[in-house]
Write a protein that holds these residues in place. Structure first.
Motif, mmCIF file in Angstrom:
data_model
loop_
_atom_site.group_PDB
_atom_site.id
_atom_site.type_symbol
_atom_site.label_atom_id
_atom_site.label_comp_id
_atom_site.label_asym_id
_atom_site.label_seq_id
_atom_site.Cartn_x
_atom_site.Cartn_y
_atom_site.Cartn_z
ATOM 1 N N VAL A 35 -11.068 -2.268 -6.641
ATOM 2 C CA VAL A 35 -11.290 -3.083 -6.959
ATOM 3 C C VAL A 35 -11.191 -3.345 -8.407
ATOM 4 O O VAL A 35 -10.927 -3.215 -9.256
ATOM 5 C CB VAL A 35 -13.335 -2.883 -7.256
ATOM 6 N N VAL A 36 -10.548 -4.861 -8.478
ATOM 7 C CA VAL A 36 -10.173 -5.224 -9.514
ATOM 8 C C VAL A 36 -10.333 -6.739 -9.778
ATOM 9 O O VAL A 36 -10.366 -7.302 -8.881
ATOM 10 C CB VAL A 36 -8.241 -5.710 -9.526
ATOM 11 N N TYR A 37 -10.866 -6.900 -10.754
ATOM 12 C CA TYR A 37 -11.630 -7.952 -11.355
ATOM 13 C C TYR A 37 -10.428 -8.446 -12.230
ATOM 14 O O TYR A 37 -9.763 -7.934 -13.277
ATOM 15 C CB TYR A 37 -12.769 -8.371 -12.019
ATOM 16 N N ALA A 38 -9.789 -10.456 -12.072
ATOM 17 C CA ALA A 38 -9.157 -10.838 -12.906
ATOM 18 C C ALA A 38 -9.211 -12.320 -12.987
ATOM 19 O O ALA A 38 -9.791 -13.191 -11.843
ATOM 20 C CB ALA A 38 -7.615 -10.017 -12.595
ATOM 21 N N ILE A 60 -11.633 -8.071 -6.008
ATOM 22 C CA ILE A 60 -10.294 -7.829 -4.554
ATOM 23 C C ILE A 60 -10.742 -6.743 -5.118
ATOM 24 O O ILE A 60 -10.539 -5.953 -5.348
ATOM 25 C CB ILE A 60 -9.337 -8.813 -5.177
ATOM 26 N N ARG A 61 -10.700 -6.294 -3.089
ATOM 27 C CA ARG A 61 -10.054 -4.879 -3.269
ATOM 28 C C ARG A 61 -8.741 -4.580 -2.660
ATOM 29 O O ARG A 61 -8.348 -5.525 -1.812
ATOM 30 C CB ARG A 61 -10.888 -4.519 -1.673
ATOM 31 N N VAL A 62 -7.084 -3.973 -3.512
ATOM 32 C CA VAL A 62 -6.210 -3.729 -3.590
ATOM 33 C C VAL A 62 -5.760 -3.109 -2.535
ATOM 34 O O VAL A 62 -5.978 -2.402 -1.554
ATOM 35 C CB VAL A 62 -5.918 -2.685 -4.639
ATOM 36 N N GLU A 63 -4.940 -4.146 -1.604
ATOM 37 C CA GLU A 63 -3.665 -3.391 -0.947
ATOM 38 C C GLU A 63 -2.503 -3.136 -1.496
ATOM 39 O O GLU A 63 -1.865 -2.557 -0.903
ATOM 40 C CB GLU A 63 -3.854 -4.767 0.482
ATOM 41 N N TRP A 64 -1.793 -4.524 -1.825
ATOM 42 C CA TRP A 64 -0.741 -3.290 -2.699
ATOM 43 C C TRP A 64 -0.500 -4.230 -3.835
ATOM 44 O O TRP A 64 -1.095 -5.389 -4.509
ATOM 45 C CB TRP A 64 0.524 -3.607 -1.758
ATOM 46 N N ALA A 65 0.032 -3.239 -4.795
ATOM 47 C CA ALA A 65 1.041 -3.749 -5.916
ATOM 48 C C ALA A 65 2.472 -4.531 -6.157
ATOM 49 O O ALA A 65 2.831 -3.390 -5.666
ATOM 50 C CB ALA A 65 -0.083 -3.744 -7.247
ATOM 51 N N GLU A 66 2.894 -5.226 -7.025
ATOM 52 C CA GLU A 66 4.281 -5.336 -7.253
ATOM 53 C C GLU A 66 4.585 -6.451 -8.244
ATOM 54 O O GLU A 66 3.853 -7.169 -8.262
ATOM 55 C CB GLU A 66 5.189 -6.134 -5.937
ATOM 56 N N GLY A 78 -5.144 -8.125 -2.869
ATOM 57 C CA GLY A 78 -6.004 -8.024 -1.250
ATOM 58 C C GLY A 78 -6.770 -8.754 -0.976
ATOM 59 O O GLY A 78 -7.029 -9.923 -0.959
ATOM 60 N N ILE A 79 -8.214 -7.841 -0.792
ATOM 61 C CA ILE A 79 -9.108 -8.898 -0.067
ATOM 62 C C ILE A 79 -10.801 -9.396 -1.260
ATOM 63 O O ILE A 79 -10.507 -8.367 -1.431
ATOM 64 C CB ILE A 79 -9.849 -7.982 1.222
ATOM 65 N N HIS A 93 -5.747 -12.744 -1.615
ATOM 66 C CA HIS A 93 -5.521 -13.568 -2.613
ATOM 67 C C HIS A 93 -4.767 -12.913 -3.646
ATOM 68 O O HIS A 93 -5.293 -11.102 -3.786
ATOM 69 C CB HIS A 93 -6.234 -13.771 -3.952
ATOM 70 N N THR A 94 -4.217 -12.799 -4.048
ATOM 71 C CA THR A 94 -2.959 -12.326 -4.552
ATOM 72 C C THR A 94 -3.272 -12.411 -6.607
ATOM 73 O O THR A 94 -2.959 -13.896 -6.650
ATOM 74 C CB THR A 94 -1.399 -13.179 -5.391
#
Length: 354
Positions: A35-38, A60-66, A78-79, A93-94
């Motif tokens: 989970v990432v908060y920003a 957001i609960r992360v699905e991927w990062a790039e 993520g969601i 949301h990204t």
């Protein structure tokens, strides 16, 4: 990188991104399910006002990062699981993470190698920085730490009035002479590499000149930053203006220039101990021969996914083999020179077999 908060029991860490290298670290630390908060922006629709982009903090609960091609950003997708009460935000949301941004990462369990990556990034950003803020009434010296500024000394100047300029000038010289003596001892004790002179107009420039003159033998670099006042208020104001990020950026450029000079010298004098170009660097990595790896940021953000993944895998393998990694910015001269060598190069521990 700066760690602003860490709760091992809850698995929560808040960090501040300070360099491109920090973005690479986060890319390798953030994984699916975290989970990432920003702070981010989101387009919201309303029947009254139409469509508007609003600034907010989302979880957001992360699905991927790039890495985002052609930019310095890390994209985390993520969601949405948490949003401000005044906005209805759902779905995916990204979040774009850039230098200077803060974000909170929550994991069910932090792996040791992830914590080690963060620790190494924090250690790398510790330059040894002193801030000095001066005006006609107050002077303060602060030592910069990850958690904030430690006051080292504070004093009231009590200068004679402007009607007696000679006495005022002499008193100021005595005060500054005492400060220089104190700073020489502090710089030696704390391995200080940077001094930041802060204050309003004339005062910060006078302070910077005196620091450069009095500390020239110690090879400490002096920066100047505006502040509306002296004392500890001026110290904190200078920090809020982002002077620490300027310092880190400059030292990163110096490191790039130094590594590139070392590479070019090795190519000229001992060519068996240096390689450049993706194919040659891959062979060196497979042989566990890389001591220092130089990578252009454009390769890690290439729009060609196959190339980007290939370079990412190479960098990770080199890291696992204890190579020193430096990501070069394509915005500066050293990065442009590295680009002419294929965007990737390595200094080797030993000569590769023929």
């Amino acid at each position: 990188m700066k760690v602003l908060f860490w709760d091992a029991r809850a698995g929560e860490m808040k960090v501040k991104v300070e360099t491109q290298d920090d973005l690479w670290v986060l890319y390798n630390v953030i994984e699916k399910g975290d989970v990432v908060y920003a702070k981010t922006t989101r387009e919201l629709k309303s029947e009254k006002t139409g469509s508007k982009r609003k600034s907010m903090v989302l979880g957001i609960r992360v699905e991927w990062a790039e890495f985002q091609p052609f930019t310095t950003r890390l994209r985390v997708h993520g969601i949405v699981i948490e949003h401000p009460k005044e906005y209805e935000v759902h779905g995916h949301h990204t979040v774009n993470v850039d230098i200077g941004d803060e974000l909170k990462i929550i994991k069910e369990e932090w792996a040791e190698h992830q914590l080690e990556r963060i620790k190494n990034a924090v250690e790398k950003s510790r330059l040894g920085v002193i801030l000095v803020a001066l005006d006609d009434e107050d002077l303060a010296i602060g030592l910069l730490h990850d958690y904030g500024v430690e006051p080292i000394a504070e004093s009231k100047l009590s200068l004679p009035g402007k009607m007696d300029p000679q006495a005022r000038s002499q008193a100021l010289e005595r005060e500054l002479s005492n400060v220089i003596g104190m700073l020489k001892e502090i710089c030696s004790r704390h391995d200080i590499k940077v001094l930041i002179a802060a204050g309003p107009g004339f005062w910060k420039d006078l302070l910077a000149d005196k620091l450069r003159e009095g500390l020239k033998e110690s090879k400490v670099k002096v920066y100047v930053e505006d502040a509306s006042t002296g004392g500890m208020r001026g110290v904190h104001e200078a920090l809020k203006r982002g002077v620490a990020l300027k310092v880190l950026r400059d030292f990163s450029i110096v490191e790039e220039e130094s590594l590139l000079s070392e590479l070019l010298e090795k190519i000229a004098t001992d060519p068996d101990k240096a390689v450049y170009g993706l194919d040659h660097v891959k062979k060196a990595c497979e042989a566990n021969a890389i001591e220092k790896l130089l990578v252009l940021d454009e390769l890690l953000r290439s729009h060609e996914e196959s190339l980007r993944r290939e370079v990412e895998d190479l960098v990770r393998h080199a890291e696992q083999r204890k190579a020193k990694i430096k990501i070069f910015s394509s915005s500066y001269e050293a990065g442009l020179q590295l680009k002419n060598l294929g965007g990737i190069a390595a200094l080797l521990r030993f000569k590769l077999p023929s």
